[in-house]
Design an enzyme around this catalytic site. Structure first.
Site, PDB file in Angstrom:
ATOM      1  N   HIS A   2      45.084 -21.584 -13.482  1.00 59.17           N
ATOM      2  CA  HIS A   2      45.415 -23.009 -13.549  1.00 59.17           C
ATOM      3  C   HIS A   2      44.137 -23.800 -13.838  1.00 59.17           C
ATOM      4  CE1 HIS A   2      47.261 -26.845 -12.569  1.00 59.17           C
ATOM      5  NE2 HIS A   2      46.352 -27.081 -11.645  1.00 59.17           N
ATOM      6  N   ASN A   3      44.256 -24.828 -14.660  1.00 59.28           N
ATOM      7  CA  ASN A   3      43.079 -25.641 -15.005  1.00 59.28           C
ATOM      8  C   ASN A   3      41.882 -24.739 -15.338  1.00 59.28           C
ATOM      9  OD1 ASN A   3      44.527 -27.968 -14.620  1.00 59.28           O
ATOM     10  ND2 ASN A   3      43.595 -28.497 -12.652  1.00 59.28           N
ATOM     11  N   ASP A  39       0.821  -1.214   0.000  1.00 62.17           N
ATOM     12  CA  ASP A  39       0.000   0.000   0.000  1.00 62.17           C
ATOM     13  C   ASP A  39       0.859   1.269   0.000  1.00 62.17           C
ATOM     14  OD1 ASP A  39       1.058  -0.067   2.527  1.00 62.17           O
ATOM     15  OD2 ASP A  39      -0.861   0.134   3.593  1.00 62.17           O
ATOM     16  N   LYS A  54       2.837   2.280   2.157  1.00 62.20           N
ATOM     17  CA  LYS A  54       2.901   2.858   3.493  1.00 62.20           C
ATOM     18  C   LYS A  54       3.623   1.870   4.410  1.00 62.20           C
ATOM     19  CE  LYS A  54      -1.597   5.124   2.822  1.00 62.20           C
ATOM     20  NZ  LYS A  54      -3.000   5.163   3.282  1.00 62.20           N
ATOM     21  N   GLU A  75      45.233 -22.086 -19.146  1.00 63.09           N
ATOM     22  CA  GLU A  75      45.750 -23.439 -19.362  1.00 63.09           C
ATOM     23  C   GLU A  75      44.760 -24.273 -20.166  1.00 63.09           C
ATOM     24  OE1 GLU A  75      47.905 -27.018 -16.853  1.00 63.09           O
ATOM     25  OE2 GLU A  75      46.272 -25.919 -15.889  1.00 63.09           O
ATOM     26  N   SER A  85       1.643  12.830  10.698  1.00 65.81           N
ATOM     27  CA  SER A  85       0.187  12.883  10.480  1.00 65.81           C
ATOM     28  C   SER A  85      -0.578  12.144  11.568  1.00 65.81           C
ATOM     29  CB  SER A  85      -0.163  12.280   9.114  1.00 65.81           C
ATOM     30  OG  SER A  85       0.221  10.909   9.066  1.00 65.81           O
ATOM     31  N   GLU A 106      48.962 -28.089 -22.061  1.00 65.93           N
ATOM     32  CA  GLU A 106      49.340 -29.382 -21.480  1.00 65.93           C
ATOM     33  C   GLU A 106      48.963 -30.409 -22.546  1.00 65.93           C
ATOM     34  OE1 GLU A 106      50.771 -30.632 -18.844  1.00 65.93           O
ATOM     35  OE2 GLU A 106      51.269 -28.697 -17.978  1.00 65.93           O
ATOM     36  N   ASP A 133      44.336 -28.237 -21.105  1.00 68.10           N
ATOM     37  CA  ASP A 133      44.770 -29.626 -20.885  1.00 68.10           C
ATOM     38  C   ASP A 133      44.203 -30.467 -22.027  1.00 68.10           C
ATOM     39  OD1 ASP A 133      46.014 -31.642 -19.510  1.00 68.10           O
ATOM     40  OD2 ASP A 133      45.080 -31.164 -17.590  1.00 68.10           O
ATOM     41  N   LYS A 167      52.501 -21.415 -25.151  1.00 68.44           N
ATOM     42  CA  LYS A 167      53.503 -22.016 -24.263  1.00 68.44           C
ATOM     43  C   LYS A 167      53.396 -23.531 -24.384  1.00 68.44           C
ATOM     44  CE  LYS A 167      54.401 -23.139 -19.481  1.00 68.44           C
ATOM     45  NZ  LYS A 167      54.094 -24.562 -19.714  1.00 68.44           N
ATOM     46  N   GLU A 216       6.972  11.486   5.003  1.00 70.31           N
ATOM     47  CA  GLU A 216       7.331  10.864   6.289  1.00 70.31           C
ATOM     48  C   GLU A 216       8.373   9.770   6.091  1.00 70.31           C
ATOM     49  OE1 GLU A 216       3.039  11.477   8.579  1.00 70.31           O
ATOM     50  OE2 GLU A 216       3.394   9.691   7.361  1.00 70.31           O
ATOM     51  N   HIS A 225      40.300 -32.614 -17.412  1.00 68.24           N
ATOM     52  CA  HIS A 225      41.336 -32.997 -16.451  1.00 68.24           C
ATOM     53  C   HIS A 225      41.557 -34.501 -16.578  1.00 68.24           C
ATOM     54  CE1 HIS A 225      43.998 -31.938 -13.274  1.00 68.24           C
ATOM     55  NE2 HIS A 225      43.429 -32.710 -12.372  1.00 68.24           N
TER      56      HIS A 225
END
Length: 693
Positions: free
Chosen positions: A248-249, A95, A97, A278, A129, A327, A280, A376, A138, A293
């Site tokens: 990593h991974n 409402d 309020k 990386e 009020s 990898e 793999d 790499k 208010e 993995h």
């Protein structure tokens, strides 16, 4: 799925069939109707398909616009937005309020516990009020009482000497005396014009308290030096003279035994500024190599899909080079497929020959390698072969080299069957390895005498930590000339992390962490790469780029690295801390820890007492003092916790910043959640002073 999704939980909206789920379950003709909502943290993506391409565009465009608007809210607007949402939740009957009961519910929502008498007193004060509920003005009055900050009153009052306001001269005095800035009157005028909310005050070049608070929430008033947010370091040094943000991974979303692999993991890491990922690689079905993995139940993703994802997201956060750490467990045939995919997908961005027309003697710089990919991995010949007679391949188009097992202990048992065998490499893949040739480490002297600058070794964390502790200066010299990559122990099957700081102290550049795991170590990593434009490259101190350096982080003898500073830090207050436990009656008992990460002599931590039942506006005014001997390697971590007398404290938020990027004076500290994303409107207010000891 919950009934509604909060916009603040969305990371990005992607048009098209970009997610693995959509690529797998839909056909190319519906590309234009598809889009994905990517959430922050570990929450799964939401893949959607609209009834038409136009509808999909409207969804994507509208969501992006709302997200952009949310992102561009200033601190005061974020606070108002957050409080409005809490008010909306508390208004059970909708409402517009607030009854007394709803007001009490609201106070719990915003993380503050008050007794019934105080709640009734607050309610009656605002209920002008006298009708038993708050509405309109208010509620605004209630909001102003609630967000009033006594500490800002005190600071502002001390400097507001011009008819109760701050003139430009008053503001300049504050900037010089408190903030210790080399400011001018023009700077003060600029801040008034930029942040003053009252147009009449702005016309008179005055700053009201609201404008002053606005300034303190903006970049100029935050703990991080705003000039360090952009690229501010020399990017023309050799590549190995930088710390490099590394994963990593990267393919894993969770643990390393049965968790899912996903191209999304690469996107998330790259968007966070990671510059070394990386891959793999294993033989897959239908002649297509896969990434997962090995010897585990983790799911598999296609190598080609991974390269596409890497290309898509590599340079969204940073323009600087990305290293693809391979990898390689594939057959020669599938290695050729790998080379073909990288060549066709990455195109001219893939570096396949040294820069220049003669054999280099050092690495190119990140600036020279902007927008490029470096591979790499193993290489069959010396780099010098690029400038000599073309290497002759064997009958099967490959050459052989003794396998150097980067993950020796991790896969020792798994590889007994192949021990002693030679690894065949496809020449096409080998030739893509230019500046990051993987070789076995046989000691610092051997590396100095026999290896080229481009030949690098990978170290398991335990071995690297031992070298960093026992032979730190030798390790530093090694890293002046070479690259080193560190990776987590194979026993970390839960994808946990190790402390990267001792490895940075030894000059190691590629300190690889599990980006998928939220933890203190990832917080510190995020802090290390927070500055310099979040490029993922941070220039090492000069004494770590000098072959004659005598720096040793353990013994810490005299030298240019020794710049003893005293950090005086006051934890003043916190604002709008999120509830850790979402139970209605649970309120945060907030405390703040301050940690110094750096050389062993600098490592320290201190904490405030806890403030009971107040996560909304707790105040401490607690003073700490730290001695910092090697400031260029130090990081400061602010941590907020919810005190628990029975179990470990619960994490609320944190922010980690390099010591040399701290701003002095009264500063706000934004807080990040455990995933490293900003907590809207939550923060600390502190005072910082750094002095020569």
């Amino acid at each position: 799925m919950p009934e509604s999704i909060s916009i603040k939980d969305i990371s990005v909206v992607r048009a098209g069939r970009q997610s693995e789920g959509l690529r797998k379950n839909t056909e190319e003709p519906v590309e234009g109707r598809c889009f994905s909502i990517i959430f922050k943290g570990r929450r799964k993506n939401l893949d959607l398909m609209a009834s038409s391409e136009e509808e999909a565009k409207q969804w994507v465009t509208s969501l992006e616009k709302i997200m952009s608007n949310m992102e561009n809210l200033n601190s005061q607007q974020k606070t108002e937005h957050w409080i409005f949402n809490c008010l909306r939740k508390a208004d059970k009957n909708r409402d517009n309020k607030l009854s007394l009961k709803e007001l009490k519910d609201f106070l719990h929502q915003i993380n503050i516990e008050v007794d019934d008498q105080y709640a009734e007193k607050l309610f009656q004060e605002c209920d002008q009020s006298k009708c038993g509920h708050l509405a309109g003005d208010e509620i605004e009055h209630f909001y102003s009482l609630l967000t009033h900050r006594q500490e800002i009153d005190t600071i502002y009052g001390e400097y507001a000497k011009t008819t109760g306001f701050m003139s430009a001269e008053n503001l300049l005095e504050f900037l010089i005396k408190e903030q210790r800035e080399e400011a001018t009157l023009a700077d003060a005028h600029r801040l008034i014009n930029k942040y003053e909310l009252d147009d009449k005050a702005k016309e008179k070049q005055l700053m009201t308290q609201d404008g002053f608070l606005m300034y303190l929430h903006m970049p100029e008033g935050l703990v991080l030096n705003p000039t360090h947010k952009a690229v501010h370091q020399d990017m023309s040094q050799p590549l190995n003279h930088y710390f490099i943000s590394s994963s990593h991974n990267t393919y894993l979303m969770e643990d390393q035994l049965k968790g899912p692999s996903s191209t999304e993991a690469y996107a998330r890491a790259l968007i966070k500024g990671c510059r070394c990922v990386e891959l793999d690689c294993w033989d897959g079905s239908d002649g297509e190599p896969v990434i997962y993995h090995g010897y585990t139940l983790t799911s598999k993703i296609l190598f080609k899909d991974t390269i596409k994802a890497i290309k898509e997201y590599a340079f969204k956060t940073s323009d600087y080079p990305v290293i693809l750490s391979l990898e390689n467990h594939c057959s020669v045939e599938q290695q050729r497929v790998m080379a073909q995919h990288m060549s066709s997908i990455l195109g001219s961005a893939l570096l396949t020959s040294p820069l220049g027309d003669q054999m280099p003697t050092d690495f190119p710089s990140p600036e020279e390698l902007k927008g490029r990919f470096l591979v790499k991995g193993k290489r069959l010949t010396k780099l010098e072969a690029c400038f000599g007679p073309e290497e002759t391949a064997g009958d099967d188009g490959s050459l052989t080299e003794e396998e150097e097992d980067d993950k020796e202990e991790e896969e020792e048992e798994k590889k007994k069957a192949t021990e002693g065998k030679k690894l065949k490499l496809a020449k096409e893949l080998s030739d893509m390895v230019i500046y990051c040739k993987s070789v076995h480490f046989n000691g610092f002297q051997d590396a100095k005498d026999n290896l080229g600058f481009y030949e690098m070794s990978s170290f398991k964390e335990r071995k690297a930590m031992a070298l960093a502790e026992e032979s730190a200066n030798s390790y530093i010299h090694h890293n002046v000339d070479k690259l080193s990559r560190i990776y987590p122990a194979g026993t970390r099957t839960d994808s946990s992390n190790y402390n990267p700081v001792p490895l940075w102290n030894a000059g190691c550049q590629i300190v690889s962490l599990n980006f998928q795991t939220s933890c203190n170590d990832m917080d510190v990593n995020q802090g290390r790469f927070l500055t310099n434009g979040k490029t993922g490259y941070v220039l090492k101190p000069a004494y770590m780029r000098d072959l004659g350096s005598e720096f040793d982080p353990i013994t810490l003898t005299a030298g240019p690295w020794l710049q003893h500073k005293t950090l005086h830090l006051m934890i003043v207050s916190a604002q709008q801390l999120p509830k850790v436990n979402q139970k209605k009656t649970s309120i945060v008992d907030a405390l703040v820890k301050v940690e110094i990460h750096g050389v062993p002599a600098d490592t320290a931590d201190k904490e405030t007492p806890y403030i009971e039942n107040n996560g909304f506006n707790p105040m401490w005014n607690e003073n700490f003092k730290f001695d910092v001997y090697v400031p260029e390697l130090a990081l400061v971590r602010f941590v907020v916790e919810d005190h628990d007398s029975v179990t470990d404290n619960d994490f609320v938020g944190q922010f980690t910043v390099p010591f040399t990027s701290l701003q002095m004076g009264y500063r706000h500290v934004p807080l990040l959640n455990k995933e490293g994303d900003p907590l809207p409107s939550a923060g600390l207010f502190v005072h910082i002073m750094i002095m020569d000891a």
